[in-house]
Write a protein that holds these residues in place. Structure first.
Motif, PDB file in Angstrom:
ATOM      1  N   VAL A  40       6.814   5.713 -18.731  1.00 13.49           N
ATOM      2  CA  VAL A  40       5.531   5.820 -18.019  1.00 13.49           C
ATOM      3  C   VAL A  40       5.588   4.971 -16.751  1.00 13.49           C
ATOM      4  CG1 VAL A  40       3.039   5.922 -18.321  1.00 13.49           C
ATOM      5  CG2 VAL A  40       4.483   5.815 -20.316  1.00 13.49           C
ATOM      6  N   SER A  41       6.621   5.199 -15.936  1.00 16.25           N
ATOM      7  CA  SER A  41       6.857   4.301 -14.816  1.00 16.25           C
ATOM      8  C   SER A  41       5.752   4.351 -13.770  1.00 16.25           C
ATOM      9  CB  SER A  41       8.205   4.607 -14.163  1.00 16.25           C
ATOM     10  OG  SER A  41       8.374   5.994 -14.024  1.00 16.25           O
ATOM     11  N   GLN A  42       5.027   5.489 -13.676  1.00 17.67           N
ATOM     12  CA  GLN A  42       3.985   5.555 -12.650  1.00 17.67           C
ATOM     13  C   GLN A  42       2.911   4.507 -12.908  1.00 17.67           C
ATOM     14  OE1 GLN A  42       5.081   8.125 -14.305  1.00 17.67           O
ATOM     15  NE2 GLN A  42       5.751   9.691 -12.862  1.00 17.67           N
ATOM     16  N   LEU A  43       2.539   4.357 -14.194  1.00 15.30           N
ATOM     17  CA  LEU A  43       1.493   3.391 -14.536  1.00 15.30           C
ATOM     18  C   LEU A  43       1.928   1.980 -14.172  1.00 15.30           C
ATOM     19  CD1 LEU A  43      -1.088   2.514 -16.086  1.00 15.30           C
ATOM     20  CD2 LEU A  43       0.325   2.376 -18.118  1.00 15.30           C
ATOM     21  N   TRP A  44       3.166   1.628 -14.536  1.00 15.81           N
ATOM     22  CA  TRP A  44       3.634   0.273 -14.264  1.00 15.81           C
ATOM     23  C   TRP A  44       3.765   0.037 -12.778  1.00 15.81           C
ATOM     24  CZ3 TRP A  44       2.717  -2.522 -18.136  1.00 15.81           C
ATOM     25  CH2 TRP A  44       2.784  -1.977 -19.411  1.00 15.81           C
ATOM     26  N   SER A  45       4.173   1.070 -12.069  1.00 16.85           N
ATOM     27  CA  SER A  45       4.302   0.937 -10.632  1.00 16.85           C
ATOM     28  C   SER A  45       2.948   0.660  -9.994  1.00 16.85           C
ATOM     29  CB  SER A  45       4.914   2.224 -10.076  1.00 16.85           C
ATOM     30  OG  SER A  45       5.038   2.138  -8.700  1.00 16.85           O
ATOM     31  N   VAL A  46       1.940   1.446 -10.404  1.00  6.41           N
ATOM     32  CA  VAL A  46       0.603   1.258  -9.835  1.00  6.41           C
ATOM     33  C   VAL A  46       0.089  -0.152 -10.137  1.00  6.41           C
ATOM     34  CG1 VAL A  46      -1.794   1.959 -10.073  1.00  6.41           C
ATOM     35  CG2 VAL A  46      -0.051   3.684  -9.826  1.00  6.41           C
TER      36      VAL A  46
ATOM     37  N   PHE B 182       0.830  -1.198   0.000  1.00  5.89           N
ATOM     38  CA  PHE B 182       0.000   0.000   0.000  1.00  5.89           C
ATOM     39  C   PHE B 182       0.861   1.244   0.000  1.00  5.89           C
ATOM     40  CE2 PHE B 182      -4.294  -0.867  -0.184  1.00  5.89           C
ATOM     41  CZ  PHE B 182      -4.647  -1.953   0.592  1.00  5.89           C
ATOM     42  N   TRP B 183       1.880   1.269   0.834  1.00  4.32           N
ATOM     43  CA  TRP B 183       2.770   2.430   0.912  1.00  4.32           C
ATOM     44  C   TRP B 183       3.366   2.755  -0.454  1.00  4.32           C
ATOM     45  CZ3 TRP B 183       4.416   5.918   4.555  1.00  4.32           C
ATOM     46  CH2 TRP B 183       5.627   6.561   4.321  1.00  4.32           C
ATOM     47  N   TYR B 184       3.917   1.716  -1.115  1.00  2.00           N
ATOM     48  CA  TYR B 184       4.504   1.939  -2.435  1.00  2.00           C
ATOM     49  C   TYR B 184       3.439   2.350  -3.448  1.00  2.00           C
ATOM     50  CZ  TYR B 184       9.309   0.350  -1.789  1.00  2.00           C
ATOM     51  OH  TYR B 184      10.621   0.247  -1.427  1.00  2.00           O
ATOM     52  N   LEU B 185       2.251   1.752  -3.357  1.00  6.69           N
ATOM     53  CA  LEU B 185       1.172   2.083  -4.280  1.00  6.69           C
ATOM     54  C   LEU B 185       0.799   3.550  -4.148  1.00  6.69           C
ATOM     55  CD1 LEU B 185      -1.030   1.168  -6.274  1.00  6.69           C
ATOM     56  CD2 LEU B 185      -2.463   0.695  -4.302  1.00  6.69           C
ATOM     57  N   PHE B 186       0.613   4.013  -2.897  1.00 14.39           N
ATOM     58  CA  PHE B 186       0.208   5.400  -2.718  1.00 14.39           C
ATOM     59  C   PHE B 186       1.307   6.357  -3.153  1.00 14.39           C
ATOM     60  CE2 PHE B 186      -3.501   3.847  -1.317  1.00 14.39           C
ATOM     61  CZ  PHE B 186      -3.634   3.456   0.002  1.00 14.39           C
TER      62      PHE B 186
ATOM     63  N   SER C 260       4.613  12.703  -9.898  1.00 18.16           N
ATOM     64  CA  SER C 260       5.185  12.887 -11.232  1.00 18.16           C
ATOM     65  C   SER C 260       6.538  12.223 -11.350  1.00 18.16           C
ATOM     66  CB  SER C 260       5.310  14.376 -11.555  1.00 18.16           C
ATOM     67  OG  SER C 260       6.004  15.005 -10.506  1.00 18.16           O
ATOM     68  N   VAL C 261       7.347  12.293 -10.292  1.00 17.11           N
ATOM     69  CA  VAL C 261       8.609  11.558 -10.287  1.00 17.11           C
ATOM     70  C   VAL C 261       8.505  10.537  -9.160  1.00 17.11           C
ATOM     71  CG1 VAL C 261      11.071  11.695  -9.871  1.00 17.11           C
ATOM     72  CG2 VAL C 261       9.941  13.492 -11.150  1.00 17.11           C
TER      73      VAL C 261
END
Lengths: 256, 600
Positions: free
Chosen positions: B389-395, B112-116, B121-122
């Motif tokens: 687009v690392s935010q998308l992959w991270s989520v 959850f922590w990593y997800l939030f 943006s970075v």
């Protein structure tokens, strides 16, 4: 006694050329001619050697100089431009601009920026000489402050960045981190935990309402105590007596 | 049996299968299996793995489902019904599941922590934060990597050793609270709510895995990782550790011995065909492991190639700057050639480079075997930050981790709640909702201990010792009980009653013969390994060095490890003793009463 006014900054050799009184007139005129020649030669040398002098001011590892390293191909790839004399001229002009901006004067010019030791890497040394006094170098600290102040403009003039246009020894100041009042993760967290909490409350309330409706329904049907007892099963809790194992296969259960 | 006619049930058999899949397919499939594959010779590891699946995994899975479906009780009640002296087996399962509940949800809190934190943006683990006077980056981050810094400092705020406790990390505590609230939401109405949730938790991770597979194999350098993983190194098969790790992985991946499978099966219809379902779930679990390891290794390959090429780039720049060559003379391809060339032509200048010249080795990058929770968070987040687009992959990735973790968590909690709700003295005084809420609250409060500054060290201790040894012992006793004390014949009759056909010889041979032998061998190996290992150690994060150092556990921590191991194992003999005493008292009481009536 004709004596030439020896300029104050003249080398000692000129100053020692005063002819002693009582010398024959031919010696005196010879001395005068020699002096004039020497002065002209020295002036000529001085004018010709000014750049040479300046070159001696600019040396690798000079105490007041900085080394610059440029990586155009790394920064621009296919759109890299060629580094030539014109680009160098632009560099010197930009540095002069930086000095002007720092000192808030308009005396600096391209000639005040001396460049030397250019390599194929595209790295070179530069020093800044004072416009008033061509032999005096601007100290390192001032040059550093001037560069730091106009770093962004210098980078943009060459379409480069702090990493690809390096002033070795001058560290770029890093951007101030943006600190929002609420960290963004808390906002997302708040949304999610709110939704979960609402879900739990909804489930609990709905099951409570269901139970109440069932109870009301049963009372309205007019069932009395006996019937309810006979049913034996209510809300999932078995109200039967203890299951009588006497009528089951013996070998299904371990003998106690 | 008519007694439990009013017991809650799954709406349809599909829900049961999905619940088992959701429980079995967990974080171990994504992390531990790829690590074992890498360590034990790539494609060759599949041989012992599949062999152990057939010899150990499927028969034991079948046995647990049979017991649960037959007895229609949680693990305590089921084992007590099989043999009253061995009711302690169920109790030991519950204790082990309780330990698992306590620490497993902390992983979900980290997810959850990593997800939030992915909604920025970075990504915060992409770069080091700037230090207070804006001259450079924070020192600890410079010495380690940004991803390590983010995990150890910002996520955990870890202390230097297990002795330094510190306070609770509020962010972690909040995420743990959220994790437990979600678990409660999923189980609040018993199998009615769980049955609907598993449709999602069992299927959505596959969707994400497929998306990641497509993304993963199209990454630059992914093929290096996949090639590395599948190149079989057959000599590893001669190593006994390979076979033991294969057996252990099957064992823990299927979740045997925790009581969750018994609990799930107890909500089945009496005549449910669990034989087919056992085979299906085991196959699905193993194929998911293999599928997930392809995804994992393509991402590792990408990460290793990226690091390797960054290393080459740094060496190239170093050479260009030292020898003042024009920029386009050295390219990434001929860096190695130029190193040799420059060493030959300018030896003194080359020598002056000294230690600054790094050796770049792709094999070494791929060889850094990664295992376990913290390391996997670090490595995956490092790979993700380099993707476009690392935010998308991270989520996407952390949502998948959450679903896998939550699915397993459901099984763990149900393994604790089902036997408790079957106990009459609890079901008389409180409803299922209150019981569920109390269990979740209790686990949350104890789990807050894992969110302190030294919490990660306690977490690792629980992870390594809480469930490994005790499970082996529990399952060994289970198999021996069912096959020899209860009797394989009686078991056969029960199964025939439920399914309508007899046990075929595969099940009989495996359950009565092969599995107990393998389990005994595993058990002996564990004991020998533990004794030979000397003082147990752990990896402590040293902030000055910016890396983990091996540290010994202090004496009280070692005592706690002993307590963890003993507390679940001792349930079995202690309960047997207790039952024996109770029976003896009852018997002597009856004799006294009969004597008194005669005298009266």
């Amino acid at each position: 006694m004709p004596s030439l006014t020896v300029p104050p900054g003249a080398p000692p050799i000129l100053q020692s050329l005063t002819v002693p009184p009582g010398a024959p007139p031919i010696l005196q005129s010879l001395a005068v001619t020699l002096e004039r020649m020497l002065v002209r030669i020295l002036v000529l040398l001085y004018l010709a050697g000014a750049p040479a002098l300046a070159q001696t001011l600019c040396q690798p590892n000079a105490s007041n100089g900085y080394r610059v390293r440029i990586s155009i191909k790394t920064a621009l790839g296919n759109q890299a431009y060629e580094w030539n004399e014109n680009e160098m001229f632009l560099f010197r002009a930009t540095m002069a601009f930086a000095m002007r901006r720092y000192y808030k004067t308009e005396t600096y010019n391209v000639d005040n920026i001396i460049v030397c030791n250019q390599t194929r890497r595209v790295s070179f040394w530069f020093v800044v000489i004072s416009p008033e006094n061509p032999t005096m170098l601007i100290p390192k600290a001032d040059v550093e402050k001037a560069v730091s102040m106009s770093r962004h403009r210098i980078n943009n003039a060459f379409l480069l960045t702090d990493r690809t246009l390096e002033f070795l020894g001058i560290y770029p100041t890093l951007a101030e981190p943006v600190n929002p009042d609420t960290p963004p993760w808390l906002i997302v967290f708040g949304v999610v935990i709110g939704a979960v909490f609402a879900g739990i409350i909804a489930l609990l309330v709905s099951s409570l309402l269901q139970k109440r409706r069932k109870e009301k329904g049963m009372m309205e049907d007019g069932q009395d105590e006996e019937d309810r007892q006979m049913k034996g099963v209510e809300n999932g809790i078995n109200l039967d007596g203890i299951y009588n194992r006497g009528f089951t296969d013996d070998d299904r259960f371990t003998k106690l | 049996m008519g007694k439990d006619a009013a017991r809650a049930e799954w709406d349809n058999p599909m829900q049961f299968v999905l619940a088992c899949v959701s429980y079995a397919v967990g974080l171990g499939n994504v992390w531990r299996f790829p690590y074992l594959c890498q360590m034990h010779g790539g494609g060759g590891f599949l041989i012992p793995y599949l062999l152990m699946l057939v010899l150990l995994g499927v028969p034991l899975f079948y046995m647990e489902l049979a017991i649960g479906q037959k007895m229609r009780l949680g693990s305590i009640g089921a084992w007590r019904a099989i043999n009253p002296y061995l009711g302690g087996v169920g109790l030991a399962s519950v204790v082990t599941s309780m330990y698992l509940c306590l620490y497993y949800n902390v992983i979900n809190a980290w997810s959850f922590w990593y997800l939030f934190h992915s909604f920025q943006s970075v990504l915060p683990w992409a770069e080091c934060p700037v230090n207070s006077n804006l001259t450079g980056h924070v020192e600890e981050c410079e010495r380690a990597t940004p991803t390590q810094y983010f995990f150890y400092r910002e996520t955990l705020d870890i202390s230097g050793s297990i002795e330094e406790n510190g306070g609770i990390h509020m962010g972690q505590a909040l995420c743990l609270l959220l994790a437990w609230m979600i678990v409660y939401l999923f189980i609040v109405k018993g199998v009615k709510s769980t049955g609907k949730v598993v449709y999602f938790t069992a299927t959505f991770p596959y969707l994400v895995l497929i998306i990641y597979l497509i993304r993963g194999v199209t990454l630059h350098g992914a093929i290096n990782g996949v090639k590395y993983m599948f190149t079989p190194k057959m000599e590893q098969l001669a190593n006994p550790t390979t076979w033991i790790n294969a057996a252990t992985q099957i064992f823990f991946s299927l979740g045997l011995g925790f009581g969750s499978l018994i609990a799930f099966a107890s909500y089945n219809q009496y005549n449910n065909n669990f034989e087919k379902q056992a085979i299906v779930v085991s196959m699905v679990n193993s194929s998911t492991s293999i599928f997930a390891s392809i995804v994992t290794f393509s991402i590792y390959g990408f990460k290793a190639t990226f690091n390797y090429e960054s290393c080459l780039e740094r060496v190239r720049l170093l050479l260009l700057n030292t020898f003042d060559l024009a920029e386009d003379t050295i390219s990434l391809e001929n860096v190695i050639h130029w190193i040799a060339e420059l060493n030959r032509t300018h030896p003194e200048q080359f020598a002056s480079l000294g230690g600054r010249l790094e050796t770049c080795d792709l094999e070494a990058e791929l060889d850094t075997a990664v295992e376990g929770t913290g390391l996997a968070f670090i490595v995956y987040s490092e790979a993700i930050k380099n993707m476009p687009v690392s935010q998308l992959w991270s989520v996407l990735y952390f949502i998948m981790l959450l679903l896998l973790g939550m699915g397993s968590m459901l099984g763990n909690v149900i393994a604790v709640i089902t036997p408790l709700s079957d106990l009459k003295f609890i079901s008389r005084y409180m409803s299922t909702k209150t019981l569920n809420g109390l269990v979740c609250l209790f686990c949350l409060l104890l789990g807050l201990g894992f969110t302190t500054h030294s919490g990660n060290y306690w977490f690792t201790m629980f992870n390594d010792y809480g469930a490994t040894f005790s499970l082996l012992f529990i399952v060994l006793i289970e198999v021996i009980t069912v096959c020899y004390i209860y009797g394989i014949k009686r078991f056969e009759k029960d199964v025939e009653d439920m399914l309508g056909h007899r046990l075929n010889c595969y099940w009989k041979i495996m359950l009565a013969g092969v599995s107990p032998i393998l389990l005994i061998a595993l058990f002996i190996f564990y004991i020998v390994n533990y004794i030979q290992g000397g003082t147990p150690t752990y990896q402590a994060w040293n902030k000055e060095l910016g890396k983990s150092v091996v540290t010994e556990y202090p004496p009280y921590a070692q005592a706690f490890i002993g307590l963890l191991l003993a507390s679940s194992v001792c349930c079995i003999p202690l309960t047997a003793l207790y039952t024996y005493c109770k029976k003896r008292n009852l018997a002597s009481g009856k004799r006294e009463r009969t004597v008194s009536t005669v005298s009266a």
